[in-house]
Design a protein around this motif. Structure first.
Motif, PDB file in Angstrom:
ATOM      1  N   LYS A 244       0.833  -1.195   0.000  1.00 54.76           N
ATOM      2  CA  LYS A 244       0.000   0.000   0.000  1.00 54.76           C
ATOM      3  C   LYS A 244       0.872   1.250   0.000  1.00 54.76           C
ATOM      4  CE  LYS A 244      -3.927   1.939   2.522  1.00 54.76           C
ATOM      5  NZ  LYS A 244      -4.694   1.876   3.787  1.00 54.76           N
ATOM      6  N   THR A 247       1.480   2.927   3.346  1.00 53.95           N
ATOM      7  CA  THR A 247       2.383   2.188   4.220  1.00 53.95           C
ATOM      8  C   THR A 247       3.833   2.501   3.888  1.00 53.95           C
ATOM      9  OG1 THR A 247       0.770   0.382   4.402  1.00 53.95           O
ATOM     10  CG2 THR A 247       3.023  -0.103   5.066  1.00 53.95           C
ATOM     11  N   ARG A 321      -7.334   1.472   6.561  1.00 56.42           N
ATOM     12  CA  ARG A 321      -7.978   0.991   5.330  1.00 56.42           C
ATOM     13  C   ARG A 321      -9.473   0.786   5.499  1.00 56.42           C
ATOM     14  NH1 ARG A 321      -6.310  -4.909   3.588  1.00 56.42           N
ATOM     15  NH2 ARG A 321      -7.441  -5.237   5.555  1.00 56.42           N
ATOM     16  N   SER A 332       0.985  -2.788  10.186  1.00 51.91           N
ATOM     17  CA  SER A 332       1.176  -2.795   8.731  1.00 51.91           C
ATOM     18  C   SER A 332       2.656  -2.913   8.392  1.00 51.91           C
ATOM     19  CB  SER A 332       0.592  -1.521   8.121  1.00 51.91           C
ATOM     20  OG  SER A 332      -0.787  -1.399   8.387  1.00 51.91           O
TER      21      SER A 332
END
Length: 423
Positions: A244, A247, A321, A332
């Motif tokens: 992501k 992240t 999210r 994460s």
């Protein structure tokens, strides 16, 4: 003595009547067609012997092919065959011999089961966290780990129903999906929850203890500083892993500023002044409960300007999210590191140790580095001076640090040997 045929074919009459089986057990046939098992017993009460009656349940016929599970459910519903009623009579008679009224005993057992249903692992675990004198952010992170790793497995189970097999399943899954450090944290937390439960008479033992050594010892050196080659490879791997976007950005922000993982993922847009290249973290989010001003290198400012077009409409710089009003979880980072094969070799908490070690090696003043890491200066006069004087120095230091990180990453990308990048 009764037989199943006599019980099954007993007819309804104008008045209720009893069919004796022997040993004070009888079947009462009521006018509404209900056939109920009764056990008559005598028990000393208030200094005299008094006769009482224990209602075992209703008469039932075991259907052909009935499974063990179905028979258990039927009995739990209060319906017993002749053979089962005789077994219940024996149990009731044993209680009477001990001076216990079987009817009262059943009521207490029902209350006990209901209480155990209330005292699930999750309920007691949340109570345990609430009792700790941790900072709110620490409690939040621990509950986040429990929710992700433990509650989904055993959270809804009553404490006395949880076995060592349940615990081992939690630990094996955690080690496989989240890494050995998370499994170790889960083991410590579960054991502490059971310690509280045992102390408050809501559990008898700690099922974690028998399987405490089932997993290999956690050899992750959480705060071992990485060397420059390792840093370059880590940043290269993380930037390439295809995860992501937010992240990756949060990970870089942590490295560019040497903030704590939680401070990075929980950052809010209101904390940033991108024109002045300043990040002011409020005391409520700091471990030492004091505001912390962080100079932002140009790379961080550029990244945040780009990210603002993606998440700028939210309060959180890195929104969750599933719930965009909440911050992304620091888990994460661990999940990404696990997929990259870095779990066990590096923990996000090692970032600050690495930065301190390498910046000292570059020749920067320890006072500047300690201030960047938000380590408190014990001397009040010196602390005031540090705050007033070191921001300019830290700005230059962190820009050089950010530039060097990119050089280390590029060196790994090109496969070239690293040089010493002092200032």
């Amino acid at each position: 003595m009764l037989t199943d045929t006599k019980c099954r074919t007993a007819k309804i009459q104008e008045k209720a009547y009893k069919l004796a089986d022997g040993n004070n057990l009888y079947l009462e046939v009521k006018t509404n067609g209900v056939k109920a098992w009764r056990y008559r017993f005598k028990l000393a009460r208030e200094g005299e012997i008094k006769e009482s009656m224990f209602a075992i349940g209703e008469y039932a016929v075991s259907p052909p092919g009935e499974t063990t599970e179905a028979a258990f459910a039927r009995r739990a519903g209060g319906r017993f065959t002749l053979a089962e009623a005789r077994e219940e009579r024996v149990k009731a008679r044993d209680l009477v011999k001990q001076g216990i009224n079987p009817a009262h005993h059943r009521q207490m057992e029902r209350l006990k089961r209901e209480q155990e249903g209330i005292n699930t692992f999750e309920v007691v675990a949340r109570e345990w966290v609430a009792l700790k004198s941790w900072e709110p952010t620490t409690k939040k992170r621990r509950l986040d780990m429990l929710s992700r790793v433990v509650f989904k497995k055993i959270g809804s189970l009553p404490l006395r129903q949880i076995t060592s097999a349940h615990i081992l399943n939690v630990l094996n899954t955690a080690a496989k999906e989240n890494g050995p450090s998370v499994a170790a944290e889960a083991k410590r937390s579960m054991s502490a929850v059971f310690e509280l439960a045992v102390a408050t008479l809501r559990a008898d033992t700690d099922p974690t203890y028998p399987v405490r050594k089932a997993l290999p010892p956690n050899k992750t050196q959480h705060k071992r500083p990485l060397d420059s080659e390792e840093v370059g490879q880590l940043l290269l791997d993380f930037s390439r892993h295809g995860g992501k976007f937010e992240t990756v950005c949060a990970f870089w922000l942590m490295w560019w500023t040497l903030c704590r993982p939680s401070e990075a993922v929980e950052a809010k847009w209101a904390e940033f002044n991108l024109e002045a290249a300043i990040w002011r973290i409020p005391a409520a989010r700091m471990k030492m409960r004091k505001d912390h001003v962080i100079p932002l290198p140009s790379q961080a400012v550029e990244m945040l300007r780009t990210l603002h077009g993606v998440t700028g409409r939210y309060d959180q710089v890195f929104p969750n999210r599933d719930d965009r009003s909440k911050p992304m979880s620091s888990a994460s980072f661990r999940q990404a590191l696990l997929s990259l094969g870095w779990a066990g070799k590096y923990s996000p908490h090692a970032t600050r140790t690495t930065g301190s070690t390498l910046l000292n090696g570059m020749g920067y003043a320890s006072d500047w580095i300690e201030r960047q890491l938000a380590h408190t200066e014990p001397n009040a006069v010196r602390r005031t001076y540090n705050h007033a004087q070191y921001l300019n120095e830290r700005t230059k230091m962190m820009q050089h640090w950010a530039d060097t990180l990119l050089i280390w990453q590029e060196k790994q990308s090109n496969g070239a040997p690293l040089e010493n990048h002092g200032r």
